[in-house]
Design a protein around this motif. Structure first.
Motif, PDB file in Angstrom:
ATOM      1  N   ALA A  52      19.923  -3.752  10.773  1.00  0.00           N
ATOM      2  CA  ALA A  52      20.654  -2.758  10.503  1.00  0.00           C
ATOM      3  C   ALA A  52      20.741  -2.341   9.324  1.00  0.00           C
ATOM      4  O   ALA A  52      20.791  -1.025   8.635  1.00  0.00           O
ATOM      5  N   ASP A  53      20.856  -3.294   8.259  1.00  0.00           N
ATOM      6  CA  ASP A  53      21.062  -2.932   6.972  1.00  0.00           C
ATOM      7  C   ASP A  53      19.841  -2.278   6.294  1.00  0.00           C
ATOM      8  O   ASP A  53      19.691  -1.315   5.524  1.00  0.00           O
ATOM      9  N   ALA A  91      17.281  -3.915  22.098  1.00  0.00           N
ATOM     10  CA  ALA A  91      18.033  -4.161  21.020  1.00  0.00           C
ATOM     11  C   ALA A  91      17.100  -5.232  20.343  1.00  0.00           C
ATOM     12  O   ALA A  91      16.321  -6.096  20.760  1.00  0.00           O
ATOM     13  N   PHE A  92      16.872  -5.352  19.034  1.00  0.00           N
ATOM     14  CA  PHE A  92      16.036  -6.060  17.943  1.00  0.00           C
ATOM     15  C   PHE A  92      16.817  -6.917  17.300  1.00  0.00           C
ATOM     16  O   PHE A  92      17.967  -6.234  16.652  1.00  0.00           O
ATOM     17  N   LEU A  93      16.775  -8.228  17.329  1.00  0.00           N
ATOM     18  CA  LEU A  93      17.787  -9.301  17.054  1.00  0.00           C
ATOM     19  C   LEU A  93      17.165 -10.105  15.900  1.00  0.00           C
ATOM     20  O   LEU A  93      16.093 -10.867  16.191  1.00  0.00           O
ATOM     21  N   PRO A  94      17.763 -10.263  14.563  1.00  0.00           N
ATOM     22  CA  PRO A  94      17.162 -11.308  13.702  1.00  0.00           C
ATOM     23  C   PRO A  94      17.414 -12.521  14.275  1.00  0.00           C
ATOM     24  O   PRO A  94      18.506 -12.733  15.109  1.00  0.00           O
ATOM     25  N   PRO A  95      16.941 -13.624  13.705  1.00  0.00           N
ATOM     26  CA  PRO A  95      17.428 -14.843  14.216  1.00  0.00           C
ATOM     27  C   PRO A  95      18.948 -15.035  14.240  1.00  0.00           C
ATOM     28  O   PRO A  95      19.452 -14.915  13.063  1.00  0.00           O
ATOM     29  N   VAL A  96      19.483 -15.793  15.116  1.00  0.00           N
ATOM     30  CA  VAL A  96      21.010 -15.546  15.402  1.00  0.00           C
ATOM     31  C   VAL A  96      21.529 -16.689  14.635  1.00  0.00           C
ATOM     32  O   VAL A  96      20.799 -17.621  14.260  1.00  0.00           O
ATOM     33  N   SER A  97      22.880 -16.477  14.379  1.00  0.00           N
ATOM     34  CA  SER A  97      23.307 -17.570  13.321  1.00  0.00           C
ATOM     35  C   SER A  97      24.865 -17.492  13.797  1.00  0.00           C
ATOM     36  O   SER A  97      25.838 -17.636  12.905  1.00  0.00           O
ATOM     37  N   GLY A  98      25.356 -17.534  14.901  1.00  0.00           N
ATOM     38  CA  GLY A  98      26.635 -17.708  15.282  1.00  0.00           C
ATOM     39  C   GLY A  98      27.055 -19.240  15.257  1.00  0.00           C
ATOM     40  O   GLY A  98      26.155 -19.995  15.174  1.00  0.00           O
ATOM     41  N   GLY A  99      28.331 -19.353  15.930  1.00  0.00           N
ATOM     42  CA  GLY A  99      28.524 -20.667  15.855  1.00  0.00           C
ATOM     43  C   GLY A  99      29.084 -21.287  14.525  1.00  0.00           C
ATOM     44  O   GLY A  99      29.027 -20.825  13.515  1.00  0.00           O
ATOM     45  N   ALA A 158      29.619 -21.146  -3.735  1.00  0.00           N
ATOM     46  CA  ALA A 158      31.071 -21.018  -3.284  1.00  0.00           C
ATOM     47  C   ALA A 158      30.917 -19.874  -2.282  1.00  0.00           C
ATOM     48  O   ALA A 158      30.759 -18.606  -2.622  1.00  0.00           O
ATOM     49  N   VAL A 159      31.696 -19.913  -1.221  1.00  0.00           N
ATOM     50  CA  VAL A 159      31.897 -19.101  -0.141  1.00  0.00           C
ATOM     51  C   VAL A 159      33.336 -18.404  -0.092  1.00  0.00           C
ATOM     52  O   VAL A 159      34.159 -19.392   0.019  1.00  0.00           O
ATOM     53  N   LEU A 160      33.590 -17.426  -0.026  1.00  0.00           N
ATOM     54  CA  LEU A 160      34.778 -16.784  -0.189  1.00  0.00           C
ATOM     55  C   LEU A 160      35.555 -16.267   1.277  1.00  0.00           C
ATOM     56  O   LEU A 160      36.504 -16.333   1.520  1.00  0.00           O
ATOM     57  N   GLY A 161      34.398 -16.117   2.188  1.00  0.00           N
ATOM     58  CA  GLY A 161      34.897 -15.840   3.364  1.00  0.00           C
ATOM     59  C   GLY A 161      33.624 -15.630   4.198  1.00  0.00           C
ATOM     60  O   GLY A 161      32.570 -15.649   3.664  1.00  0.00           O
ATOM     61  N   LEU A 162      33.794 -15.402   5.695  1.00  0.00           N
ATOM     62  CA  LEU A 162      32.738 -15.148   6.526  1.00  0.00           C
ATOM     63  C   LEU A 162      32.992 -13.787   7.295  1.00  0.00           C
ATOM     64  O   LEU A 162      34.164 -13.296   7.372  1.00  0.00           O
ATOM     65  N   GLU A 163      32.003 -13.254   7.648  1.00  0.00           N
ATOM     66  CA  GLU A 163      31.890 -12.026   8.568  1.00  0.00           C
ATOM     67  C   GLU A 163      31.147 -12.344   9.858  1.00  0.00           C
ATOM     68  O   GLU A 163      30.026 -12.453   9.539  1.00  0.00           O
ATOM     69  N   TYR A 164      31.595 -12.151  10.931  1.00  0.00           N
ATOM     70  CA  TYR A 164      30.713 -12.317  12.073  1.00  0.00           C
ATOM     71  C   TYR A 164      30.389 -10.991  12.859  1.00  0.00           C
ATOM     72  O   TYR A 164      31.472 -10.376  12.685  1.00  0.00           O
ATOM     73  N   LEU A 204      30.060 -14.419   2.172  1.00  0.00           N
ATOM     74  CA  LEU A 204      30.894 -13.490   1.211  1.00  0.00           C
ATOM     75  C   LEU A 204      30.806 -14.484  -0.175  1.00  0.00           C
ATOM     76  O   LEU A 204      31.380 -15.351   0.059  1.00  0.00           O
ATOM     77  N   PHE A 205      30.181 -14.066  -1.116  1.00  0.00           N
ATOM     78  CA  PHE A 205      30.060 -14.822  -2.419  1.00  0.00           C
ATOM     79  C   PHE A 205      30.868 -14.028  -3.354  1.00  0.00           C
ATOM     80  O   PHE A 205      31.074 -12.844  -3.225  1.00  0.00           O
ATOM     81  N   GLU A 206      30.921 -14.588  -4.576  1.00  0.00           N
ATOM     82  CA  GLU A 206      31.450 -13.843  -5.686  1.00  0.00           C
ATOM     83  C   GLU A 206      30.763 -12.598  -6.182  1.00  0.00           C
ATOM     84  O   GLU A 206      31.411 -11.550  -6.257  1.00  0.00           O
ATOM     85  N   ASP A 207      29.373 -13.013  -6.219  1.00  0.00           N
ATOM     86  CA  ASP A 207      28.572 -11.863  -6.634  1.00  0.00           C
ATOM     87  C   ASP A 207      27.866 -11.065  -5.611  1.00  0.00           C
ATOM     88  O   ASP A 207      26.614 -10.539  -5.717  1.00  0.00           O
ATOM     89  N   GLY A 208      28.359 -11.272  -4.311  1.00  0.00           N
ATOM     90  CA  GLY A 208      27.657 -10.405  -3.250  1.00  0.00           C
ATOM     91  C   GLY A 208      27.885 -11.079  -1.965  1.00  0.00           C
ATOM     92  O   GLY A 208      28.499 -11.971  -1.648  1.00  0.00           O
ATOM     93  N   ALA A 209      27.117 -10.583  -0.904  1.00  0.00           N
ATOM     94  CA  ALA A 209      27.158 -11.044   0.673  1.00  0.00           C
ATOM     95  C   ALA A 209      25.715 -11.310   1.013  1.00  0.00           C
ATOM     96  O   ALA A 209      24.938 -10.422   0.746  1.00  0.00           O
ATOM     97  N   ALA A 210      25.595 -12.030   1.967  1.00  0.00           N
ATOM     98  CA  ALA A 210      24.144 -12.373   2.605  1.00  0.00           C
ATOM     99  C   ALA A 210      24.484 -12.802   4.141  1.00  0.00           C
ATOM    100  O   ALA A 210      25.239 -13.631   4.316  1.00  0.00           O
ATOM    101  N   TRP A 211      23.258 -12.063   4.955  1.00  0.00           N
ATOM    102  CA  TRP A 211      23.157 -12.548   6.346  1.00  0.00           C
ATOM    103  C   TRP A 211      22.631 -13.928   6.239  1.00  0.00           C
ATOM    104  O   TRP A 211      21.801 -14.205   5.567  1.00  0.00           O
TER     105      TRP A 211
END
Lengths: 81, 141
Positions: free
Chosen positions: A12-13, A73-81, B41-47, B124-131
């Protein structure tokens, strides 16, 4: 026929959208829909590993026909849990 | 019982959904948000979730866990949205007559959830975020 497409997380990004309607020819497969999406959103070409696909909430193979499917839906490798 | 929810997970509620007078064992797994990931260092998560499919996959795991291990009740709860460090992001509780099945079933349920349920974690990191990209995924075309 019209199919609703859902994208998530990194996909999505890259595409800049999470949901859109795409018109495809009858007999189009999931793979064909992905190609149509990649043509609309150039950054999807950056995707390294092929995402998983789901048709109407069920995981689907990429050669599956979209006939009768309302939402893909197109799903990246999941990372829940 | 399965639930995908934004509100904080109540461990009491998860246990209450699983336990019962006929069962002598309840196995509980909690996944919690950690403050480090791959040296950062991880500051938080978003699901984020594909909600209708996440719920149907969680129900599928509940059914399969019950039938495969012969346990009485399975509760699976996953949060979406912002999760603070140390908070519970996922809970799995399994009740059975004896402990062996409960422990094995609990492990199966969380392992399967992590492989199949369409939920994604963003760190969420200090300098950004990543999936976070999971282990599974098809080979590149």
């Amino acid at each position: 026929m019209n199919v609703r497409v859902r994208l998530f997380a990194s996909l999505a990004d890259l595409a800049g959208v999470g949901s859109e309607v795409v018109e495809v020819e009858p007999g189009t497969s999931v793979a064909g829909l992905w190609r149509a999406l990649a043509a609309r959103h150039a950054r999807l070409a950056e995707v390294r590993a092929r995402p998983r696909a789901a048709c109407d909430l069920v995981y689907a193979d990429w050669d599956r026909s979209l006939d009768g499917t309302a939402e893909v839906a197109f799903l990246p490798p999941v990372s829940g849990g | 019982m399965v639930s995908l929810q934004e509100r904080a997970i109540s461990v009491d509620e998860v246990l209450a959904a699983a336990r019962g007078p006929g069962e002598g064992a309840v196995a509980l797994f909690l996944g919690t948000a950690r403050d480090r990931s791959e040296g950062r260092a991880v500051l938080g998560l978003e699901y984020s979730a594909y909600a209708p499919m996440a719920e149907s996959e969680m129900r599928r795991i509940e059914d399969e866990t019950r039938s495969r291990f012969g346990v009485s009740r399975v509760a699976i709860v996953h949060r979406v949205g912002a999760i603070g460090i140390g908070e519970v992001s996922v809970a799995v509780a399994v009740a059975s007559v004896h402990r062996r099945e409960a422990l094995e079933a609990c492990r199966f349920a969380i392992d399967t959830l992590k492989r199949t349920v369409p939920i994604w974690k963003k760190e969420l990191f200090e300098d950004g975020a990543a999936w976070v990209e999971g282990e599974e995924g098809l080979a590149a075309p």
